[in-house]
Design an enzyme around this catalytic site. Structure first.
Site, PDB file in Angstrom:
ATOM      1  N   GLU A  53      -8.878 -31.599  26.096  1.00 17.79           N
ATOM      2  CA  GLU A  53      -8.191 -30.690  25.310  1.00 17.79           C
ATOM      3  C   GLU A  53      -6.968 -31.852  24.697  1.00 17.79           C
ATOM      4  O   GLU A  53      -5.323 -31.966  25.075  1.00 17.79           O
ATOM      5  CB  GLU A  53      -7.137 -29.680  25.827  1.00 17.79           C
ATOM      6  CG  GLU A  53      -8.495 -28.573  26.951  1.00 17.79           C
ATOM      7  CD  GLU A  53      -8.915 -27.736  25.995  1.00 17.79           C
ATOM      8  OE1 GLU A  53      -7.384 -27.157  25.336  1.00 17.79           O
ATOM      9  OE2 GLU A  53      -9.639 -26.551  26.682  1.00 17.79           O
ATOM     10  N   GLU A  78      -0.755 -33.058  23.771  1.00 18.57           N
ATOM     11  CA  GLU A  78      -0.377 -32.278  22.558  1.00 18.57           C
ATOM     12  C   GLU A  78       1.261 -33.799  22.421  1.00 18.57           C
ATOM     13  O   GLU A  78       1.861 -34.220  23.282  1.00 18.57           O
ATOM     14  CB  GLU A  78       0.429 -31.349  22.754  1.00 18.57           C
ATOM     15  CG  GLU A  78       1.145 -30.327  22.060  1.00 18.57           C
ATOM     16  CD  GLU A  78      -0.216 -30.330  20.423  1.00 18.57           C
ATOM     17  OE1 GLU A  78       0.553 -31.097  19.817  1.00 18.57           O
ATOM     18  OE2 GLU A  78      -0.254 -29.779  20.190  1.00 18.57           O
ATOM     19  N   ASP A 105       0.295 -39.560  22.170  1.00 14.32           N
ATOM     20  CA  ASP A 105      -0.748 -39.210  20.710  1.00 14.32           C
ATOM     21  C   ASP A 105      -1.831 -39.530  21.849  1.00 14.32           C
ATOM     22  O   ASP A 105      -1.927 -40.419  23.230  1.00 14.32           O
ATOM     23  CB  ASP A 105      -0.579 -40.932  20.200  1.00 14.32           C
ATOM     24  CG  ASP A 105      -1.340 -41.202  18.801  1.00 14.32           C
ATOM     25  OD1 ASP A 105      -3.092 -41.344  19.417  1.00 14.32           O
ATOM     26  OD2 ASP A 105      -1.344 -41.115  17.694  1.00 14.32           O
ATOM     27  N   ASP A 128      -5.973 -30.946  12.625  1.00 12.77           N
ATOM     28  CA  ASP A 128      -5.465 -31.058  11.070  1.00 12.77           C
ATOM     29  C   ASP A 128      -6.247 -31.767  10.456  1.00 12.77           C
ATOM     30  O   ASP A 128      -7.101 -32.334  11.013  1.00 12.77           O
ATOM     31  CB  ASP A 128      -4.273 -31.218  11.693  1.00 12.77           C
ATOM     32  CG  ASP A 128      -3.467 -31.445  10.090  1.00 12.77           C
ATOM     33  OD1 ASP A 128      -3.638 -31.326   8.523  1.00 12.77           O
ATOM     34  OD2 ASP A 128      -1.699 -31.685   9.976  1.00 12.77           O
ATOM     35  N   ASP A 164     -11.858 -24.635  10.517  1.00 11.06           N
ATOM     36  CA  ASP A 164     -12.339 -23.553   9.628  1.00 11.06           C
ATOM     37  C   ASP A 164     -12.217 -23.986   8.447  1.00 11.06           C
ATOM     38  O   ASP A 164     -12.588 -23.796   7.110  1.00 11.06           O
ATOM     39  CB  ASP A 164     -11.143 -22.278   9.973  1.00 11.06           C
ATOM     40  CG  ASP A 164     -10.053 -22.219   9.042  1.00 11.06           C
ATOM     41  OD1 ASP A 164      -9.739 -24.446   9.280  1.00 11.06           O
ATOM     42  OD2 ASP A 164      -9.313 -22.055   8.603  1.00 11.06           O
ATOM     43  N   THR A 199      -8.734 -18.057  18.873  1.00  6.91           N
ATOM     44  CA  THR A 199      -7.773 -18.486  18.772  1.00  6.91           C
ATOM     45  C   THR A 199      -7.362 -17.449  17.344  1.00  6.91           C
ATOM     46  O   THR A 199      -8.036 -17.058  17.184  1.00  6.91           O
ATOM     47  CB  THR A 199      -6.988 -19.784  18.317  1.00  6.91           C
ATOM     48  OG1 THR A 199      -8.060 -20.039  17.168  1.00  6.91           O
ATOM     49  CG2 THR A 199      -8.055 -20.628  19.366  1.00  6.91           C
ATOM     50  N   LYS A 200      -5.490 -16.846  17.931  1.00  2.00           N
ATOM     51  CA  LYS A 200      -4.841 -16.554  16.519  1.00  2.00           C
ATOM     52  C   LYS A 200      -5.035 -17.161  15.057  1.00  2.00           C
ATOM     53  O   LYS A 200      -4.982 -16.503  14.525  1.00  2.00           O
ATOM     54  CB  LYS A 200      -3.723 -16.601  17.270  1.00  2.00           C
ATOM     55  CG  LYS A 200      -3.181 -14.834  18.058  1.00  2.00           C
ATOM     56  CD  LYS A 200      -1.381 -15.525  19.058  1.00  2.00           C
ATOM     57  CE  LYS A 200      -1.106 -15.127  20.039  1.00  2.00           C
ATOM     58  NZ  LYS A 200      -0.194 -14.779  20.303  1.00  2.00           N
ATOM     59  N   PHE A 201      -5.378 -18.085  15.195  1.00  2.00           N
ATOM     60  CA  PHE A 201      -5.455 -19.372  13.667  1.00  2.00           C
ATOM     61  C   PHE A 201      -6.442 -18.861  13.360  1.00  2.00           C
ATOM     62  O   PHE A 201      -7.045 -18.559  12.306  1.00  2.00           O
ATOM     63  CB  PHE A 201      -5.474 -20.830  14.517  1.00  2.00           C
ATOM     64  CG  PHE A 201      -5.312 -21.773  13.399  1.00  2.00           C
ATOM     65  CD1 PHE A 201      -4.529 -22.144  12.259  1.00  2.00           C
ATOM     66  CD2 PHE A 201      -6.481 -21.609  12.485  1.00  2.00           C
ATOM     67  CE1 PHE A 201      -4.459 -22.991  11.047  1.00  2.00           C
ATOM     68  CE2 PHE A 201      -6.920 -23.086  11.768  1.00  2.00           C
ATOM     69  CZ  PHE A 201      -6.000 -23.213  11.121  1.00  2.00           C
ATOM     70  N   GLU A 202      -7.351 -18.529  14.441  1.00  2.00           N
ATOM     71  CA  GLU A 202      -8.861 -18.151  14.466  1.00  2.00           C
ATOM     72  C   GLU A 202      -9.575 -16.541  12.823  1.00  2.00           C
ATOM     73  O   GLU A 202      -9.693 -16.616  12.115  1.00  2.00           O
ATOM     74  CB  GLU A 202     -10.195 -18.509  14.988  1.00  2.00           C
ATOM     75  CG  GLU A 202     -11.782 -18.720  14.672  1.00  2.00           C
ATOM     76  CD  GLU A 202     -11.857 -18.686  16.008  1.00  2.00           C
ATOM     77  OE1 GLU A 202     -13.389 -18.381  15.795  1.00  2.00           O
ATOM     78  OE2 GLU A 202     -11.501 -18.691  16.864  1.00  2.00           O
TER      79      GLU A 202
END
Length: 220
Positions: A53, A78, A105, A128, A164, A199-202
């Site tokens: 991931e 991450e 990285d 990003d 998105d 996701t919350k972002f989605e």
């Protein structure tokens, strides 16, 4: 020459909960890297499908996927400490043992520390998009990284990207279609598979009437 990074390591805001969880738990879930390739079975103490991931954000989706699929192991990479702190707290709360974290990285991890043919899948959710043209060089997914991801996957493994940002989605689709080692599982974009929680972002993107694009390819 200094390598072009696909991220900027910002200090950012970290809550007391996230900070305390990082200090208390990272040594348990975190993996230190050195000059040697990682032995995935040793990291998890078993032989199981391992899914990489990349850029898990605040970690809610990673924790949910790991809880739903205890038969799989998840190697989560991450660089932002707030997200790492949040994820280790979630792993403790849900008593999950099938996730390990690397604070580094992601491309360096893939390039230097993962053996060839070792991954069953790669998840990259909402990378990003670096929308300004002059920043496109920072985008994570390029022809050379697609070839690298392919090299590290087992035959029949898959790579799943969600974004998105339509222009980036079309670019990723073209890059993957051009990689001989990958085959699209759909005619164009894929439907969101059951294993990817929203996701919350989605959810915010949908409220803003932005479409989410899933790109799902398998290694030939």
């Amino acid at each position: 020459m200094r390598a072009v990074r696909s991220y900027i390591r910002r200090a950012g805001r970290i809550t007391k909960r996230q900070h305390n969880a990082y200090q208390r738990l990272y040594h348990h879930f975190g993996i230190a890297i050195n000059r040697n390739e990682l032995r995935l079975a040793d990291l998890f103490g078993r032989e199981a499908p391992c899914i990489l991931e990349i850029g898990f954000g605040m970690g809610e989706v990673t924790a949910e996927i790991a809880a739903r699929h205890p038969q799989n192991d998840y190697l989560a990479v991450e660089v932002h400490r707030a997200g790492i702190g949040n994820l280790v707290a979630l792993l403790e709360e849900r008593d999950l043992t099938n996730v390990r974290i690397i604070e580094h990285d992601a491309l360096e991890v893939v390039r230097h520390y993962l053996p060839a043919n070792s991954l069953s899948a790669i998840h990259i959710y909402f990378p990003d998009p670096w929308p300004k043209k002059r920043h496109h060089k920072r985008r994570l997914i390029k022809a050379e990284t697609a070839a690298l991801f392919c090299q590290k996957q087992k035959k029949g493994g898959y790579i799943h990207v969600a974004t998105d940002w339509q222009e980036y989605a079309l670019e990723i689709l073209a890059i993957f279609n051009a990689e001989n080692g990958l085959q699209n599982t759909a005619e164009h974009f894929a439907s969101r598979p059951d294993w990817r929680p929203q996701t919350k972002f989605e959810q915010k993107a949908r409220k803003a009437q932005r479409q989410t694009f899933d790109i799902l390819f398998k290694r030939r």
